[in-house]
Design a protein around this motif. Structure first.
Motif, short mmCIF file in Angstrom:
data_model
loop_
_atom_site.label_atom_id
_atom_site.label_comp_id
_atom_site.label_asym_id
_atom_site.label_seq_id
_atom_site.Cartn_x
_atom_site.Cartn_y
_atom_site.Cartn_z
N TYR A 7 45.19 59.68 -0.30
CA TYR A 7 45.48 58.38 0.04
C TYR A 7 46.20 58.46 1.40
CZ TYR A 7 50.07 60.69 -0.87
OH TYR A 7 50.99 61.76 -0.73
N TYR A 48 39.83 57.61 -3.41
CA TYR A 48 40.46 57.06 -1.87
C TYR A 48 41.28 55.85 -2.00
CZ TYR A 48 42.01 56.78 2.71
OH TYR A 48 42.81 56.36 3.96
N VAL A 60 40.19 54.16 5.28
CA VAL A 60 38.91 54.34 4.67
C VAL A 60 37.57 54.81 5.49
CG1 VAL A 60 37.85 52.16 4.91
CG2 VAL A 60 37.60 53.26 2.58
N ILE A 63 36.24 58.08 4.32
CA ILE A 63 34.76 58.03 3.41
C ILE A 63 33.91 57.31 4.02
CG2 ILE A 63 34.26 56.89 1.21
CD1 ILE A 63 36.45 59.28 0.94
N THR A 64 33.75 56.28 4.71
CA THR A 64 32.77 55.44 5.09
C THR A 64 31.88 56.34 6.09
OG1 THR A 64 34.15 54.22 6.66
CG2 THR A 64 33.71 53.36 4.59
N VAL A 77 37.33 53.94 -4.34
CA VAL A 77 37.97 53.47 -3.36
C VAL A 77 38.86 52.41 -3.67
CG1 VAL A 77 38.17 52.46 -1.08
CG2 VAL A 77 36.51 54.22 -1.42
N SER A 79 42.35 49.67 -2.86
CA SER A 79 43.33 49.30 -1.92
C SER A 79 44.64 48.66 -2.53
CB SER A 79 42.76 48.00 -1.07
OG SER A 79 42.33 47.00 -1.89
N LEU A 108 29.61 54.66 -5.39
CA LEU A 108 30.86 54.12 -5.15
C LEU A 108 31.37 52.98 -5.72
CD1 LEU A 108 32.40 54.42 -1.31
CD2 LEU A 108 32.54 52.21 -2.73
N ILE A 110 34.69 50.16 -6.04
CA ILE A 110 36.06 49.72 -5.05
C ILE A 110 37.03 48.79 -6.17
CG2 ILE A 110 37.04 47.99 -3.52
CD1 ILE A 110 34.16 48.36 -1.89
#
Length: 175
Positions: A7, A48, A60, A63-64, A77, A79, A108, A110
């Motif tokens: 994080y 993440y 991020v 990761i990306t 991931v 937010s 992945l 989100i």
């Protein structure tokens, strides 16, 4: 399961969620500043999290920018922010476009969680940005529903974190 929760937090919401998720998964929660991308390759599941600022998920890029070495990993991931999570158009359009320019890979998923915004804890930069945003959106002659919501959100003050909201992410990570 060989998992890690990473994080990047500014005001604490993301760390709160990261610790809750790590507890549920029985793994470690680690601040992103203490993790290198190569170390993530040692895990089967990577979670993440970062705060959402102007549609960008804080940090991020860890990761990306490393999707190639993480292509065989299960990645979640998340937010944290104050935009209601039912504003799917906002998340699915603006947040995805800014953070995943080449689209979302199959490995992945989100997730979005409500965080906290304590007005008296915000940095001068963030307080000024909120005042400016509110002024701009309030002066619009025919504001959209999203613009009206943004004006409201500029005055949000409180902790909106909800441990129950992590269930779907935890299920995905375990599955």
């Amino acid at each position: 399961m060989n998992a890690i929760v990473v994080y990047k937090t500014k005001y604490g919401s993301t760390e709160t969620y990261a610790r809750w998720i790590a507890q549920e998964l029985g793994c470690e929660a680690v601040n992103a500043k203490n993790v290198k991308a190569q170390e993530l390759a040692d895990y089967d599941t990577i979670v993440y999290g970062g705060g959402l600022y102007a549609e960008v998920i804080n940090g991020v890029s860890l990761i990306t920018k490393n999707l190639d070495i993480l292509s065989d990993k299960k990645i979640a991931v998340f937010s944290t922010g104050i935009t209601p999570t039912d504003c799917r158009g906002y998340y699915d359009t603006y947040v995805i476009k800014k953070n995943f320019k080449n689209g979302i890979p199959e490995n992945l998923r989100i997730f979005n969680f409500l965080g906290k915004m304590k007005l008296d804890e915000l940095s001068v930069v963030h307080r000024t940005a909120l005042k400016t945003l509110k002024k701009i959106m309030s002066s619009k002659e025919n504001p959209s529903e999203m613009e009206k919501l943004l004006v409201e959100l500029c005055d949000a003050d409180g902790d909106f974190c909800d441990r129950e909201s992590i269930k779907e992410l935890v299920e995905y990570a375990r599955g």
